[in-house]
Design a protein around this motif. Structure first.
Motif, PDB file in Angstrom:
ATOM      1  N   ARG A  91      11.141 -11.569  10.423  1.00 23.23           N
ATOM      2  CA  ARG A  91      11.744 -10.276   9.943  1.00 23.23           C
ATOM      3  C   ARG A  91      11.073  -9.759   8.787  1.00 23.23           C
ATOM      4  NH1 ARG A  91      18.203 -10.448  11.242  1.00 23.23           N
ATOM      5  NH2 ARG A  91      17.813  -8.298  10.692  1.00 23.23           N
ATOM      6  N   ALA A  92      10.770 -10.424   7.660  1.00 20.19           N
ATOM      7  CA  ALA A  92      10.450 -10.381   6.217  1.00 20.19           C
ATOM      8  C   ALA A  92       8.791  -9.585   6.541  1.00 20.19           C
ATOM      9  CB  ALA A  92      10.286 -11.246   5.341  1.00 20.19           C
ATOM     10  N   VAL A  93       8.082 -10.270   7.589  1.00 21.93           N
ATOM     11  CA  VAL A  93       6.677  -9.778   7.508  1.00 21.93           C
ATOM     12  C   VAL A  93       6.782  -8.260   8.190  1.00 21.93           C
ATOM     13  CG1 VAL A  93       4.519 -10.088   8.969  1.00 21.93           C
ATOM     14  CG2 VAL A  93       5.691 -11.830   7.422  1.00 21.93           C
ATOM     15  N   VAL A  94       7.617  -8.472   9.364  1.00 28.88           N
ATOM     16  CA  VAL A  94       7.760  -7.204  10.146  1.00 28.88           C
ATOM     17  C   VAL A  94       8.166  -6.083   9.339  1.00 28.88           C
ATOM     18  CG1 VAL A  94       9.052  -5.964  12.111  1.00 28.88           C
ATOM     19  CG2 VAL A  94       7.923  -8.126  12.328  1.00 28.88           C
ATOM     20  N   LYS A  95       9.311  -6.088   8.296  1.00 27.78           N
ATOM     21  CA  LYS A  95       9.798  -5.245   7.556  1.00 27.78           C
ATOM     22  C   LYS A  95       8.776  -4.927   6.653  1.00 27.78           C
ATOM     23  CE  LYS A  95      13.265  -3.348   4.605  1.00 27.78           C
ATOM     24  NZ  LYS A  95      14.010  -2.107   5.079  1.00 27.78           N
ATOM     25  N   LEU A  96       8.218  -5.735   5.941  1.00 30.55           N
ATOM     26  CA  LEU A  96       7.209  -5.394   4.870  1.00 30.55           C
ATOM     27  C   LEU A  96       5.936  -4.503   5.577  1.00 30.55           C
ATOM     28  CD1 LEU A  96       6.599  -5.479   1.779  1.00 30.55           C
ATOM     29  CD2 LEU A  96       5.211  -7.589   2.304  1.00 30.55           C
ATOM     30  N   LYS A  97       5.552  -4.761   6.708  1.00 25.91           N
ATOM     31  CA  LYS A  97       4.500  -3.975   7.224  1.00 25.91           C
ATOM     32  C   LYS A  97       4.906  -2.595   7.489  1.00 25.91           C
ATOM     33  CE  LYS A  97       1.580  -7.706   9.212  1.00 25.91           C
ATOM     34  NZ  LYS A  97       1.282  -8.339  10.486  1.00 25.91           N
ATOM     35  N   ALA A  98       6.060  -2.656   8.133  1.00 27.63           N
ATOM     36  CA  ALA A  98       6.631  -1.318   8.649  1.00 27.63           C
ATOM     37  C   ALA A  98       6.797  -0.510   7.376  1.00 27.63           C
ATOM     38  CB  ALA A  98       8.081  -1.411   9.337  1.00 27.63           C
ATOM     39  N   GLU A  99       7.295  -0.926   6.140  1.00 30.56           N
ATOM     40  CA  GLU A  99       7.349  -0.148   4.886  1.00 30.56           C
ATOM     41  C   GLU A  99       6.198   0.534   4.407  1.00 30.56           C
ATOM     42  OE1 GLU A  99       9.300   2.041   2.252  1.00 30.56           O
ATOM     43  OE2 GLU A  99      10.409   1.088   3.811  1.00 30.56           O
ATOM     44  N   ILE A 100       5.080  -0.434   4.451  1.00 25.50           N
ATOM     45  CA  ILE A 100       3.723  -0.062   3.844  1.00 25.50           C
ATOM     46  C   ILE A 100       3.102   0.957   4.918  1.00 25.50           C
ATOM     47  CG2 ILE A 100       1.552  -0.794   3.735  1.00 25.50           C
ATOM     48  CD1 ILE A 100       2.363  -3.432   2.763  1.00 25.50           C
ATOM     49  N   GLU A 101       3.551   0.856   6.370  1.00 19.80           N
ATOM     50  CA  GLU A 101       2.870   1.893   7.249  1.00 19.80           C
ATOM     51  C   GLU A 101       3.648   3.293   6.757  1.00 19.80           C
ATOM     52  OE1 GLU A 101       0.241   1.903   8.914  1.00 19.80           O
ATOM     53  OE2 GLU A 101      -0.070  -0.287   8.106  1.00 19.80           O
ATOM     54  N   GLY A 104       2.172   5.235   4.043  1.00 16.26           N
ATOM     55  CA  GLY A 104       0.862   5.692   4.371  1.00 16.26           C
ATOM     56  C   GLY A 104      -0.107   4.640   4.478  1.00 16.26           C
ATOM     57  N   GLY A 105       0.017   3.353   4.532  1.00 15.27           N
ATOM     58  CA  GLY A 105      -0.848   2.211   4.693  1.00 15.27           C
ATOM     59  C   GLY A 105      -0.952   1.689   3.433  1.00 15.27           C
ATOM     60  N   PRO A 106      -1.801   0.503   3.513  1.00 15.98           N
ATOM     61  CA  PRO A 106      -1.950  -0.371   2.165  1.00 15.98           C
ATOM     62  C   PRO A 106      -2.830   0.240   1.032  1.00 15.98           C
ATOM     63  CG  PRO A 106      -3.379  -1.369   4.168  1.00 15.98           C
ATOM     64  CD  PRO A 106      -2.189  -0.102   4.518  1.00 15.98           C
ATOM     65  N   ASN A 107      -3.665   1.332   1.474  1.00 18.99           N
ATOM     66  CA  ASN A 107      -4.281   1.854   0.452  1.00 18.99           C
ATOM     67  C   ASN A 107      -3.671   3.226   0.015  1.00 18.99           C
ATOM     68  OD1 ASN A 107      -6.367   0.010   0.717  1.00 18.99           O
ATOM     69  ND2 ASN A 107      -7.231   1.191   2.415  1.00 18.99           N
ATOM     70  N   ALA A 108      -2.536   3.406   0.248  1.00 23.63           N
ATOM     71  CA  ALA A 108      -2.033   4.784  -0.208  1.00 23.63           C
ATOM     72  C   ALA A 108      -1.639   4.683  -1.926  1.00 23.63           C
ATOM     73  CB  ALA A 108      -0.603   4.964   0.525  1.00 23.63           C
ATOM     74  N   ALA A 109      -1.475   5.626  -2.442  1.00 20.43           N
ATOM     75  CA  ALA A 109      -1.380   6.022  -3.667  1.00 20.43           C
ATOM     76  C   ALA A 109       0.235   5.912  -3.918  1.00 20.43           C
ATOM     77  CB  ALA A 109      -2.047   7.354  -4.295  1.00 20.43           C
ATOM     78  N   GLY A 110       0.537   5.184  -4.941  1.00 15.93           N
ATOM     79  CA  GLY A 110       1.945   5.128  -5.585  1.00 15.93           C
ATOM     80  C   GLY A 110       2.643   4.398  -4.532  1.00 15.93           C
ATOM     81  N   LEU A 111       2.062   3.186  -3.923  1.00 16.03           N
ATOM     82  CA  LEU A 111       2.940   2.328  -2.823  1.00 16.03           C
ATOM     83  C   LEU A 111       3.912   1.610  -3.707  1.00 16.03           C
ATOM     84  CD1 LEU A 111       2.426   1.501  -0.034  1.00 16.03           C
ATOM     85  CD2 LEU A 111       1.331  -0.321  -0.773  1.00 16.03           C
ATOM     86  N   GLU A 112       5.161   1.945  -3.211  1.00 17.56           N
ATOM     87  CA  GLU A 112       6.426   1.112  -3.909  1.00 17.56           C
ATOM     88  C   GLU A 112       6.684   0.185  -2.763  1.00 17.56           C
ATOM     89  OE1 GLU A 112       9.493   3.197  -5.814  1.00 17.56           O
ATOM     90  OE2 GLU A 112       7.894   4.947  -6.521  1.00 17.56           O
ATOM     91  N   LEU A 113       6.694  -1.140  -3.064  1.00 21.09           N
ATOM     92  CA  LEU A 113       7.091  -2.091  -2.111  1.00 21.09           C
ATOM     93  C   LEU A 113       8.453  -2.355  -2.454  1.00 21.09           C
ATOM     94  CD1 LEU A 113       4.258  -4.858  -2.618  1.00 21.09           C
ATOM     95  CD2 LEU A 113       4.644  -3.039  -0.580  1.00 21.09           C
ATOM     96  N   PRO A 114       9.285  -2.893  -0.999  1.00 19.38           N
ATOM     97  CA  PRO A 114      10.737  -2.964  -1.289  1.00 19.38           C
ATOM     98  C   PRO A 114      10.823  -4.369  -2.071  1.00 19.38           C
ATOM     99  CG  PRO A 114       9.954  -3.610   0.859  1.00 19.38           C
ATOM    100  CD  PRO A 114       8.525  -2.788   0.182  1.00 19.38           C
ATOM    101  N   GLU A 115      11.959  -4.418  -2.628  1.00 19.55           N
ATOM    102  CA  GLU A 115      12.346  -5.514  -3.333  1.00 19.55           C
ATOM    103  C   GLU A 115      13.355  -6.454  -2.473  1.00 19.55           C
ATOM    104  OE1 GLU A 115      14.273  -4.352  -6.667  1.00 19.55           O
ATOM    105  OE2 GLU A 115      12.823  -3.096  -7.450  1.00 19.55           O
ATOM    106  N   VAL A 116      13.419  -7.697  -2.745  1.00 20.21           N
ATOM    107  CA  VAL A 116      14.520  -8.475  -2.119  1.00 20.21           C
ATOM    108  C   VAL A 116      15.605  -9.052  -3.341  1.00 20.21           C
ATOM    109  CG1 VAL A 116      14.792 -11.088  -1.114  1.00 20.21           C
ATOM    110  CG2 VAL A 116      12.735  -9.926  -0.727  1.00 20.21           C
ATOM    111  N   HIS A 117      16.964  -8.749  -2.842  1.00 15.69           N
ATOM    112  CA  HIS A 117      17.929  -8.933  -3.605  1.00 15.69           C
ATOM    113  C   HIS A 117      18.975 -10.174  -3.054  1.00 15.69           C
ATOM    114  CE1 HIS A 117      17.947  -4.454  -4.847  1.00 15.69           C
ATOM    115  NE2 HIS A 117      17.124  -5.276  -5.449  1.00 15.69           N
TER     116      HIS A 117
END
Length: 159
Positions: A91-101, A104-117
């Motif tokens: 689930r974590a891999v799917v969530k992270l890939k979906a958020e990156i896409e 705008g993709g892994p090369n997008a400017a200003g990419l903000e990755l989600p956090e784990v609480h």
């Protein structure tokens, strides 16, 4: 032990040296340095921030995990759904890939990755929480934070 009295008939100078005073002086210096060195060594004074607690900003893309360890059984909940270690990683891999896409993709400017609480029960063994942290980091999450409950009557200000 032999002692040279100097009446051997040779007029050669005596080349022996008495090392006892030298050893005595060296031992005294060693003791002085052993006592003085801990006094000379100092630590650096730092003014570290004193924080009672800081409120977290919850974003919809952040992952909220709850962990309990009742009876030695580690239970991890993604939201309100209990997940196994394998399901957590998937689930974590799917969530992270979906958020990156979505951004705008892994090369997008200003990419903000989600956090784990992580909300961990106070009686949860460390291996449960540590294993969850490891799993989330293996999935690619860089920021892992802990959510705690402030004491009653505590302030939300920095000191």
């Amino acid at each position: 032990m032999a002692m040279s009295v100097g009446d051997s008939g040779d007029d050669a100078p005596m080349s022996d040296i008495n090392t006892t005073p030298l050893v005595d002086v060296m031992l005294v210096l060693l003791i002085i340095f052993l006592i003085a060195v801990p006094v000379v060594i100092q630590s650096i004074d730092l003014a570290l921030p004193k924080v009672q607690f800081e409120p977290t900003t919850t974003k919809p893309e952040n992952v909220s995990l709850s962990i309990t360890g009742a009876g030695g059984q580690c239970k991890v909940y993604w939201g309100m759904t209990e997940v196994t270690s394998k399901e957590l990683l998937d689930r974590a891999v799917v969530k992270l890939k979906a958020e990156i896409e979505r951004q705008g993709g892994p090369n997008a400017a200003g990419l903000e990755l989600p956090e784990v609480h992580i909300r961990g029960d106070i009686n949860t063994p460390y291996r449960c929480i540590g294993g969850t942290i490891y799993t989330m980091q293996m999935a690619g999450f860089a920021k892992v934070g802990f959510i705690s409950e402030p004491e009653a009557g505590s302030n939300v200000t920095r000191i």
